[in-house]
Design a protein around this motif. Structure first.
Motif, mmCIF file in Angstrom:
data_model
loop_
_atom_site.group_PDB
_atom_site.id
_atom_site.type_symbol
_atom_site.label_atom_id
_atom_site.label_comp_id
_atom_site.label_asym_id
_atom_site.label_seq_id
_atom_site.Cartn_x
_atom_site.Cartn_y
_atom_site.Cartn_z
ATOM 1 N N LYS A 130 30.876 44.770 53.556
ATOM 2 C CA LYS A 130 30.131 45.924 54.031
ATOM 3 C C LYS A 130 28.547 45.657 53.859
ATOM 4 O O LYS A 130 28.014 47.030 53.552
ATOM 5 N N LYS A 131 28.134 44.363 53.625
ATOM 6 C CA LYS A 131 26.542 44.235 53.522
ATOM 7 C C LYS A 131 26.170 44.858 52.301
ATOM 8 O O LYS A 131 24.932 45.254 52.291
ATOM 9 N N ARG A 132 26.881 44.955 51.511
ATOM 10 C CA ARG A 132 26.520 45.477 49.954
ATOM 11 C C ARG A 132 25.791 44.366 49.078
ATOM 12 O O ARG A 132 26.146 43.194 49.461
ATOM 13 N N LYS A 133 25.324 44.872 48.048
ATOM 14 C CA LYS A 133 24.765 43.569 47.152
ATOM 15 C C LYS A 133 25.585 43.546 46.144
ATOM 16 O O LYS A 133 26.121 44.418 45.623
ATOM 17 N N PHE A 134 25.475 42.315 45.724
ATOM 18 C CA PHE A 134 26.277 41.854 44.457
ATOM 19 C C PHE A 134 25.514 42.348 43.151
ATOM 20 O O PHE A 134 24.354 42.325 43.125
ATOM 21 N N LYS A 135 26.457 42.918 42.322
ATOM 22 C CA LYS A 135 25.829 43.579 41.155
ATOM 23 C C LYS A 135 26.141 42.729 39.877
ATOM 24 O O LYS A 135 25.262 42.550 39.008
ATOM 25 N N ALA A 136 27.562 42.525 39.850
ATOM 26 C CA ALA A 136 27.912 41.822 38.564
ATOM 27 C C ALA A 136 29.359 40.939 38.682
ATOM 28 O O ALA A 136 29.926 41.427 39.723
ATOM 29 N N VAL A 137 29.744 40.232 37.957
ATOM 30 C CA VAL A 137 31.230 39.677 37.815
ATOM 31 C C VAL A 137 31.554 39.549 36.385
ATOM 32 O O VAL A 137 31.085 39.427 35.693
ATOM 33 N N GLN A 138 32.957 40.101 36.442
ATOM 34 C CA GLN A 138 33.471 40.196 35.057
ATOM 35 C C GLN A 138 34.560 39.114 35.168
ATOM 36 O O GLN A 138 35.409 38.895 35.768
ATOM 37 N N LEU A 139 34.454 38.284 34.072
ATOM 38 C CA LEU A 139 34.805 37.054 33.922
ATOM 39 C C LEU A 139 35.901 36.967 32.780
ATOM 40 O O LEU A 139 35.235 37.223 31.550
ATOM 41 N N GLY A 140 37.143 36.569 32.745
ATOM 42 C CA GLY A 140 37.807 36.439 31.543
ATOM 43 C C GLY A 140 38.776 37.442 31.233
ATOM 44 O O GLY A 140 39.134 37.482 30.203
ATOM 45 N N GLY A 141 39.168 38.306 32.183
ATOM 46 C CA GLY A 141 40.054 39.280 31.925
ATOM 47 C C GLY A 141 39.570 40.476 31.226
ATOM 48 O O GLY A 141 38.435 40.567 30.917
ATOM 49 N N PRO A 142 40.497 41.370 30.877
ATOM 50 C CA PRO A 142 39.782 42.801 29.979
ATOM 51 C C PRO A 142 38.908 42.515 28.697
ATOM 52 O O PRO A 142 38.097 43.387 28.595
ATOM 53 N N SER A 143 38.901 41.424 28.438
ATOM 54 C CA SER A 143 38.231 41.176 27.074
ATOM 55 C C SER A 143 36.994 40.069 27.566
ATOM 56 O O SER A 143 36.337 39.737 26.604
ATOM 57 N N GLY A 144 36.894 40.017 28.719
ATOM 58 C CA GLY A 144 35.696 39.105 29.192
ATOM 59 C C GLY A 144 34.247 39.701 29.460
ATOM 60 O O GLY A 144 34.094 40.944 29.069
ATOM 61 N N GLY A 145 33.349 38.879 29.716
ATOM 62 C CA GLY A 145 32.094 39.745 29.848
ATOM 63 C C GLY A 145 31.676 39.871 31.244
ATOM 64 O O GLY A 145 31.953 39.097 32.012
ATOM 65 N N CYS A 146 30.486 40.599 31.328
ATOM 66 C CA CYS A 146 29.926 40.850 32.859
ATOM 67 C C CYS A 146 28.744 40.099 32.898
ATOM 68 O O CYS A 146 27.926 40.164 32.114
ATOM 69 N N LEU A 147 28.498 39.127 34.038
ATOM 70 C CA LEU A 147 27.248 38.709 34.355
ATOM 71 C C LEU A 147 26.910 39.150 35.364
ATOM 72 O O LEU A 147 27.452 39.607 36.207
ATOM 73 N N THR A 148 25.386 38.921 35.565
ATOM 74 C CA THR A 148 24.605 39.414 36.576
ATOM 75 C C THR A 148 24.049 38.491 37.550
ATOM 76 O O THR A 148 24.458 37.383 37.533
#
Length: 596
Positions: free
Chosen positions: A388-406
């Motif tokens: 939908k031509k939206r911008k990437f904001k973050a990705v959450q890696l490692g399951g519910p206990s993982g961290g969010c990267l930008t």
């Protein structure tokens, strides 16, 4: 995807969980019926005989039902979103007439999904019938076991050590070293346990391996049991995976009948008995000591370590626990050699890793990529980028206990050490992509809600600490945040990580810490301005159509579940605030970003 040759026409139907849910049974039945009706099951010419074959998940679950048409001497043709009603046309035009039905055939983006993948563990998923031992053997199954039985147990362990394989369950501990600890523990009776209690939201790596190729896991366990000296083993699989359990049960029966399990495996004198244990679905049972307690019939709660399971595990006997993906790697390593495997990946993270890619990305599904691939490649090349031509904001890696990267971390290499340095972790392999419509405070709240609910409650830091953190996040997202809340969250998170008994509590604060670290401005906007910049927290927003951006298309009215939007052709849309339930369907589905 590797070459697969056939001697007669075969149509493979994806019958993983997603394939079955999408109508795989009906497609299988339609194909079988169509072949019989046309007399294609016994034509007298082998190359023209047609048969259907169920297979496991091949990755692109969102395109199910997926089928592959194999004709001798030709490359396979894949069809997407197949229904029973499409089958007669595919049989008539393609299988009988020799003309591909182009409108239903997989397009360029289907093949781009696989271009950067290295499918070794998943290689046979989509090709092997998971219910057929004979089909597994025809694809080289149990050859690695036979090779291992000609080696000494020490040689097998050395091969695994040289390969650099690290546990795929999240911790990344060197597999061969872990085996050595258990092997060297005194005692004749030792246990081998397969952790198939995959419970991360959106994660289905282990589940898909078991559903698609259960004998690969059994073969991996046999190799490990031979190396360590285990006579008994368990596959611990959550009961919420009925298809996986059904296929494992059949695989265990077939393997024992064929002599691959039992008192005298393949006449070698090696003894190994394997049982299936169904878990009740507690997330904490993914922690190995809680899992062991559950097998023993106790409540699944973590135990203090030391002693570690390698010394005192199941029923106080030395025990080794690895997850499904770790075991499934072993036949690949033994057959191809440690040196071959060690050349894949990075210096400290060898081989491939399977991920469940989900969220705001065009191609969601199960992927297997070499260690060291960048986050950018994973999302924008394998996953096809943000829709939908939206911008990437973050990705959450490692399951519910993982961290969010930008966005600043898109070139981070995906390996154990690089992800930890960036504030995330490999985990079991969950990857959730977020775009500009996602509120990072809400994301942290979502994942902490899960881990707090799944806490066993045994230790106070996890039981009380996560609940206190969640109460603060609930206040912030409802517009009642207070000055000092961010600092309270950081302080609590640090204390919980240090003092919790097991990995659940030790990692539960990660989403909060990384979202504060990288998106502190969003927390401040919620607390000091009572505004949600991403327009996601219902109590902090009202919905208004901006006439200057509205294209008068009416999409928002079509998706509104409560009929709160008034629209007529050629007119601007209008939102009735008295009816609006703030579900965000209009915001998410408007391609013109016309709703504030």
């Amino acid at each position: 995807m590797s070459e697969y040759k056939v001697e007669q026409i075969e149509v493979h139907v994806c019958m993983g969980t997603a394939g079955v849910a999408s109508g795989g049974d009906a497609v299988m039945a339609a194909l079988t019926g169509e072949f019989e009706k046309r007399g294609l099951t016994n034509t007298g010419v082998k190359e023209r005989n047609c048969k259907t074959k169920q297979t496991g998940c091949r990755g692109l679950c969102a395109r199910d039902v997926l089928i592959d048409v194999y004709i001798p001497g030709q490359g396979p043709i894949t069809y997407e979103h197949v229904t029973a009603e499409m089958v007669p046309t595919i049989v008539e035009e393609h299988i009988v007439g020799g003309e591909i039905v182009a409108k239903w055939a997989a397009k360029k983006d289907y093949f781009e999904f696989y271009d950067k993948q290295k499918r070794y563990v998943l290689n046979d998923c989509g090709k092997v019938d998971p219910d057929s031992l004979e089909d597994y053997i025809a694809h080289g199954g149990y050859d690695a076991l036979k090779k291992s039985l000609k080696m000494t147990s020490e040689e097998v362990i050395d091969e695994v050590k040289k390969s650099g394989l690290r546990g795929r369950g999240g911790g990344g501990f060197p597999t061969g070293l872990k085996w050595t600890f258990c092997r060297n523990s005194p005692g004749d009776l030792k246990y081998l346990i397969c952790n198939a209690d995959e419970g991360d939201p959106g994660a289905f790596m282990d589940r898909s391996i078991i559903e698609g190729n259960p004998h690969a896991v059994i073969e991996g366990m046999l190799i490990a049991a031979y190396a360590i000296g285990c006579k008994e083993g368990y596959i611990y699989c959550r009961a919420e995976y009925p298809l996986a359990i059904k296929r494992v049960k059949k695989a265990l029966v077939d393997a024992e009948k064929a002599g691959y399990l039992g008192d005298n495996v393949l006449g070698s004198g090696f003894e190994f008995h394997l049982k299936l244990k169904e878990g009740a679905g507690a997330f904490v049972c993914g922690e190995e000591t809680a899992l062991i307690a559950s097998i023993e019939g106790e409540r699944g709660m973590p135990r203090s370590r030391p002693p570690f399971p390698a010394v005192k595990g199941l029923w106080q006997k030395p025990s080794n626990v690895n997850n499904v993906e770790t075991f499934a790697n072993l036949p690949v390593i033994i057959l191809n050699g440690a040196e071959w495997y060690a050349n894949i990946g990075t210096e400290k993270s060898k081989g491939t890793k399977i991920f469940a890619l989900s969220g705001k990305v065009k191609s969601t599904g199960l992927i297997e990529v070499p260690m060291g691939i960048s986050v950018r490649e994973l999302i924008f090349e394998v996953g096809g980028g943000i829709p939908k031509k939206r911008k990437f904001k973050a990705v959450q890696l490692g399951g519910p206990s993982g961290g969010c990267l930008t966005e600043a971390h898109l070139d981070t290499r995906i390996d154990y050490d690089s992800l930890i340095a960036a504030g995330a972790m490999m985990g079991s392999g969950g990857v959730v992509v977020l775009d500009e419509t996602n509120c990072m405070v809400n994301v942290a709240q979502f994942f902490l809600t899960f881990t707090q609910r799944e806490s066993c409650g045994k230790c106070i830091p996890c039981r009380v600490g996560t609940k206190t953190m969640l109460d603060i996040l609930d206040r912030i997202t409802s517009g009642k945040g207070r000055e000092g809340d961010i600092e309270r969250l950081e302080s609590l998170a640090t204390d919980i990580k240090i003092s919790s008994l097991c990995g659940l509590g030790q990692t539960a604060p990660n989403p909060i810490l990384t979202t504060i670290r990288y998106f502190r401005d969003e927390y401040e906007a919620h607390i000091f301005k009572q505004k949600c910049p991403a327009r996601e927290c219902p109590e902090l927003i009202e919905f208004v159509v901006v006439d200057e951006r509205c294209k008068k298309c009416g999409i928002c009215k079509k998706v509104c579940p409560v009929d709160a939007i008034t629209w007529e052709k050629g007119q601007f849309a209008f939102i009735d605030k008295s009816k609006c339930v703030k579900c965000r369907e209009c915001i998410v589905n408007c391609p013109f970003n016309s709703i504030d």
